[in-house]
Enzyme design. Structure first.
Site, PDB file in Angstrom:
ATOM      1  CE  LYS A  13      -2.250   1.452   3.645  1.00 53.64           C
ATOM      2  NZ  LYS A  13      -3.195   1.458   4.782  1.00 53.64           N
TER       3      LYS A  13
ATOM      4  NE  ARG B 298      -4.520  -0.793   7.529  1.00 51.81           N
ATOM      5  CZ  ARG B 298      -3.656  -0.002   8.118  1.00 51.81           C
ATOM      6  NH1 ARG B 298      -3.993   0.670   9.209  1.00 51.81           N
ATOM      7  NH2 ARG B 298      -2.449   0.161   7.612  1.00 51.81           N
TER       8      ARG B 298
ATOM      9  CD  GLN C 157      -8.073   6.803   8.631  1.00 47.26           C
ATOM     10  OE1 GLN C 157      -8.636   5.772   8.994  1.00 47.26           O
ATOM     11  NE2 GLN C 157      -7.312   6.858   7.561  1.00 47.26           N
TER      12      GLN C 157
ATOM     13  CG  ASP D  69     -12.183  18.079  15.176  1.00 46.50           C
ATOM     14  OD1 ASP D  69     -11.659  17.062  14.703  1.00 46.50           O
ATOM     15  OD2 ASP D  69     -11.853  19.245  14.843  1.00 46.50           O
TER      16      ASP D  69
ATOM     17  N   GLY E  53      -4.587   7.223  16.179  1.00 46.53           N
ATOM     18  CA  GLY E  53      -4.077   8.229  15.251  1.00 46.53           C
ATOM     19  C   GLY E  53      -2.575   8.434  15.240  1.00 46.53           C
ATOM     20  CB  ALA E  54      -0.131   9.105  17.930  1.00 51.35           C
TER      21      ALA E  54
ATOM     22  CB  SER F  78      -3.490   0.317  16.278  1.00 55.45           C
ATOM     23  OG  SER F  78      -3.323   0.019  14.907  1.00 55.45           O
TER      24      SER F  78
END
Length: 329
Positions: free
Chosen positions: A67, A110, A138, A159, A225-226, A300
């Protein structure tokens, strides 16, 4: 070779099936049936961007792939995705490219499913309230996955741009009205943090996005996110309070995840604080949640094995349903 669009992927593969595919990917990784090099991250400082190359061969299903995913925050100003990507799926037996598909949507799928798997495995089964930090591209699949994993009643959205959060929440209420949850934007996350059962962070922040002193016992946190050593979404207080910290890959997270790297460098924790890989839990090598009071974290950074397994299952489903455009180069 099939060319598979995001619309066709959406048509062929609902989130419930993506969660199954990502869980399969973690299991294959834990069993040693895949080759997953660390991603190659090329900074493009001229345009404040990054281009990442993520290859993998998954012996467990005999597919390979790469990817190409870029992170260009300023693309939003141009009406382009801030995280554009393309996925190339390769037949493991012949080395022939089977499919080229929308990697941007694949990444969203994913990545959302990763939170879905962790939420299903580690959050309390009676979880009713969640909060998500970040209302970017996302965030939609994160909410979708949470709603698939637990019967939530309330999902809060925070946000830094409150108007963006409100617009996003309104759209999500429409998109996911069949799941029975109310999705609400909040201007001050501190007001709801003490009551939420699940926290998901999906930003590119370089400083913690919530107050770790306010989280309750039994909460489950997805840190999504990080993905660089400089980024940090999860406050150190939450890391210290955690009873168990699971990761998608310990080696990848220790190389890339600021959420863990920063407190380790400060001497606040050691590597031993990390319980282990989520795949090792899936194959029975690690304990899971052992009480309703435990605080669990899943960190993750994203792995190419997730992309390959998910892309392979989408490709197989597209063949079955007659989707995708057949092309010859």
């Amino acid at each position: 070779m099939l060319l598979i669009s995001a619309q066709e992927m959406r048509q062929a593969f609902p989130m419930e099936e993506v969660i199954v595919a990502v869980k399969e990917a973690y299991k294959i990784l834990a069993e040693g049936k895949s080759i997953v090099p660390l991603r190659t991250n090329i900074p493009v400082k001229k345009h404040n961007g990054q281009i990442l190359f993520m290859p993998s061969y998954v012996e467990g299903i005999d597919f390979a792939g790469i990817k190409v995913v870029s992170v260009y925050p300023k693309n939003v100003e141009k009406g382009l995705p801030s995280v554009p990507a393309t996925m190339i799926l390769v037949d493991g037996e012949t080395g022939v490219v089977n499919a080229i598909m929308d990697g941007t949507y694949l990444t969203r799928l994913r990545t959302g499913a990763a939170s879905g798997v962790a939420t299903e495995l580690f959050s309390n089964e009676d979880a009713k309230k969640a909060i998500i930090f970040g209302a970017g591209a996302q965030a939609e699949t994160q909410i979708w996955a949470l709603l698939c994993a637990r019967k939530l009643e309330e999902v809060y959205v925070f946000d830094v741009d409150f108007n963006k959060a409100k617009q996003f929440a309104e759209q999500m209420n429409q998109n996911f009205k069949n799941y029975g949850a109310t999705i609400t934007a909040v201007e001050n996350a501190d007001d709801v943090l003490p009551e939420v059962d699940i926290i998901t962070t999906v930003t590119t922040s370089k400083k913690p996005v919530f107050n770790g002193k306010l989280i309750k016992k039994g909460v489950h946190i997805n840190g999504i996110g990080a993905y660089t050593p400089e980024m940090q979404e999860i406050p150190e207080e939450a890391i210290l309070k955690a009873d168990k910290i699971y990761v998608d890959s310990k080696s990848a997270c220790l190389a890339e995840a600021g959420d863990l790297i920063v407190p380790i460098k400060k001497g606040m924790i050691t590597e031993e604080k990390i319980t282990g890989d989520i795949g090792d839990y899936i194959i029975g090598k690690l304990p899971g949640r052992e009480s309703k009071e435990e605080i669990t974290i899943f960190k993750s950074v994203g792995l190419a094995v997730q992309d390959v397994v998910t892309a392979a299952r989408i490709y197989e489903k597209a063949l079955k349903l007659g989707l995708g455009k057949s092309i010859t180069l």
